[in-house]
Design a protein around this motif. Structure first.
Motif, short mmCIF file in Angstrom:
data_model
loop_
_atom_site.label_atom_id
_atom_site.label_comp_id
_atom_site.label_asym_id
_atom_site.label_seq_id
_atom_site.Cartn_x
_atom_site.Cartn_y
_atom_site.Cartn_z
N UNK A 79 0.81 -1.22 0.00
CA UNK A 79 0.00 0.00 0.00
C UNK A 79 0.85 1.27 0.00
N UNK A 80 0.23 2.35 -0.43
CA UNK A 80 1.05 3.56 -0.61
C UNK A 80 1.38 4.27 0.68
N UNK A 81 0.56 4.07 1.73
CA UNK A 81 0.92 4.65 3.05
C UNK A 81 0.70 3.61 4.14
N UNK A 82 1.64 3.56 5.09
CA UNK A 82 1.45 2.78 6.32
C UNK A 82 1.29 3.81 7.44
N UNK A 83 0.16 3.73 8.14
CA UNK A 83 -0.12 4.67 9.22
C UNK A 83 0.23 4.01 10.55
N UNK A 84 1.37 4.40 11.11
CA UNK A 84 1.78 3.75 12.37
C UNK A 84 1.24 4.44 13.60
N UNK A 85 0.91 5.73 13.47
CA UNK A 85 0.40 6.44 14.65
C UNK A 85 -0.52 7.56 14.18
#
Ligand code: 2M8
Length: 507
Positions: A79-85
């Motif tokens: 995926x184009x973004x990984x949202x960690x926080x």
């Protein structure tokens, strides 16, 4: 071409500050794309970031890629973004609503679209360097390739199947963001067919708060279209086939296709070298087949008149005729020596890097000779160091070392003020968009490390901030550069790189 070598002091300052930027944007096992505007992990940014970090620490570079792979979907999509926080970035996970998709990963929140497959190109470079260093670095890099080979293959297979179901040899993108070149004029025609509907949830943009001038970002009308496509993806639960029959934007992207071809060849090379994926239906053969198909697709897209590759609007069947840097896709994947030579000459010639208005002879996102060229507007003309890196990499790979070195040197000169901006105004050289952008700092480190293979030396991380270059210092620096460009060169020829005169450029 006479862009001069940066001085030893400039090299030291740039290396130190680039290292600092990456360190400051490091969140442990991943790097945010920039401190405020992009406070998450982006997919193709991570590839470039990894190769920059590798000049300092191979294990940390491998971690970057390892973290990215934790976001891989069951379909193989990265995926184009990984949202960690949590953050104020918009659109965040609550807008992407990827919980509607069965294929999403469970351990991390992600967006629901992808970005150009640069990762294996970065990995192969990291492996190459790690081997040159030998010892633990080599061992770790080779183990990493063994460990992750199937995941990269799955990523490439996803693009080659779900995104090219009819085997055109062009990767289909479903959103301009998937190209990485969000508002490029490449997409103006297909976006004209994207009509946000009144039932789309309202939105408030967060990006404008992080740039000095809103005109450096896409417009509200463009954003409405971006979010409408996102909505369409959610409504089909991120099912690619369902989106294909209902979605407004379906385009065969030449740059993504060329990167897929190049990356697939490199994956096959690594597999062969390490004895992974053998056999007639193994990963190596599968990768070679993907490379062949997409290389053919890219070469087929070349306009015989302009010599540039073209995207294909799969909704209408029309080629998209735009003079954007993506037109150099064939240079990236090779396959036809005459096309490669013609592209090299075009790239270095007066419509592109050799254009007389350019502050630095590096590739602009759109040709300054084109009616679509806008010098300050995001992907509509400004120079993006990552594109320049790709062109230098491609030239080097096709045996054009001299031309590749010139692009690298000019690229280093552009970055010498150490702002590491997101992108650069091509006529004045002004820094635009976000500052301390991770991939720009990474490119600086890679360019520095590649200046002279014999001089490759690891750059040490800094533990405290170097003094920022003040506007007054920058103005003095630029004035000195202008003076040198006008012919007042210092007696010993060292010092900041200067812009070459048009007649001194090749091509
Ligand atoms: C830009 O794209 C993001 C959306 O993905 C944005 O504008 O919010 C593009 O330049 C893209 O290519 C890049 O990966 C991303 C982060 O640097 O920013």
């Amino acid at each position: 071409m006479t862009v001069s070598q940066p001085s030893a002091v400039e090299v030291g300052l740039m290396a130190g500050r680039a290292g600092y930027v990456l360190r400051a944007n490091d969140r442990g096992r991943f790097t945010v794309a920039s401190p405020t505007l992009y406070p998450h992990m982006w997919s193709w940014d991570a590839g470039f970031v990894a190769l920059g970090i590798a000049t300092v620490s191979v294990p940390r570079a491998l971690d970057e890629l390892r973290t990215l792979l934790t976001g891989q979907w069951a379909t193989g999509m990265i995926p184009h973004i990984l949202f960690h926080s949590p953050s104020d970035y918009f659109p965040g996970p609550e807008r992407w609503r990827t919980q509607v998709a069965a294929a999403r990963p469970l351990e991390v929140l992600t967006s629901g679209i992808c970005q150009p497959p640069i990762h294996v190109i970065a990995l192969s470079r990291i492996l190459h360097d790690a081997r040159r260093r030998g010892g633990t670095d080599q061992q770790l890099a080779e183990d990493f390739v063994r460990e992750t080979f199937d995941q990269w293959l799955a990523w490439h297979q996803y693009l080659a199947t779900a995104r090219d179901p009819y085997s055109y040899g062009l990767v289909e993108i479903h959103h301009g963001w998937e190209s990485g070149m969000d508002d490029s004029p490449r997409w103006d025609v297909p976006y004209a067919n994207v009509h946000p509907q009144p039932d789309m949830p309202p939105f408030v943009r967060a990006d404008l708060a992080h740039v000095a001038d809103p005109s450096q970002r896409p417009s509200d009308a463009e954003y409405a279209r971006y979010l409408w496509l996102l909505e369409q993806k959610v409504r089909v639960r991120y099912d690619d086939a369902a989106y294909r029959s209902t979605g407004d934007f379906v385009v065969g992207d030449v740059l993504v296709s060329a990167l897929l071809a190049a990356a697939s060849d490199l994956l096959a090379d690594m597999g062969e070298e390490l004895g992974i994926g053998g056999g007639s239906s193994g990963g190596v053969e599968q990768s070679r087949a993907i490379a062949r198909r997409f290389r053919t697709g890219v070469l087929r897209s070349v306009d015989p008149d302009t010599g540039l590759a073209r995207d294909l609007d799969l909704r209408t069947g029309n080629w998209l005729e735009v003079e954007s840097a993506a037109g150099f896709a064939p240079l990236l994947c090779g396959g036809d020596e005459a096309v490669t030579r013609r592209q090299r000459d075009l790239l270095l010639g007066p419509r592109w890097c050799g254009h007389s208005r350019l502050r630095w002879p590096v590739v602009p996102s759109v040709s300054p000779a084109s009616a679509d060229f806008r010098e300050r507007t995001y992907w509509r003309g400004p120079q993006w160091p990552v594109l320049n890196w790709l062109m230098a990499w491609a030239l080097n790979r096709s045996g054009e070392q001299e031309a590749a070195n010139q692009l690298r040197l000019a690229g280093l000169s552009q970055l010498i003020d150490c702002d590491f901006a997101e992108y650069y105004e091509p006529v004045t050289g002004e820094t635009l968009g976000s500052r301390d952008q991770s991939w720009t700092a990474a490119i600086a480190l890679d360019f520095l490390a590649a200046r002279r293979p014999a001089q490759r030396r690891p750059v040490r991380w800094l533990t405290s901030e170097l003094p920022r270059i003040t506007p007054a210092q920058r103005a003095a620096h630029q004035a000195a550069q202008h003076q040198r460009a006008a012919g007042h060169r210092p007696a010993h020829g060292h010092g900041p790189a200067t812009r070459p005169q048009p007649q001194q450029r090749p091509g």
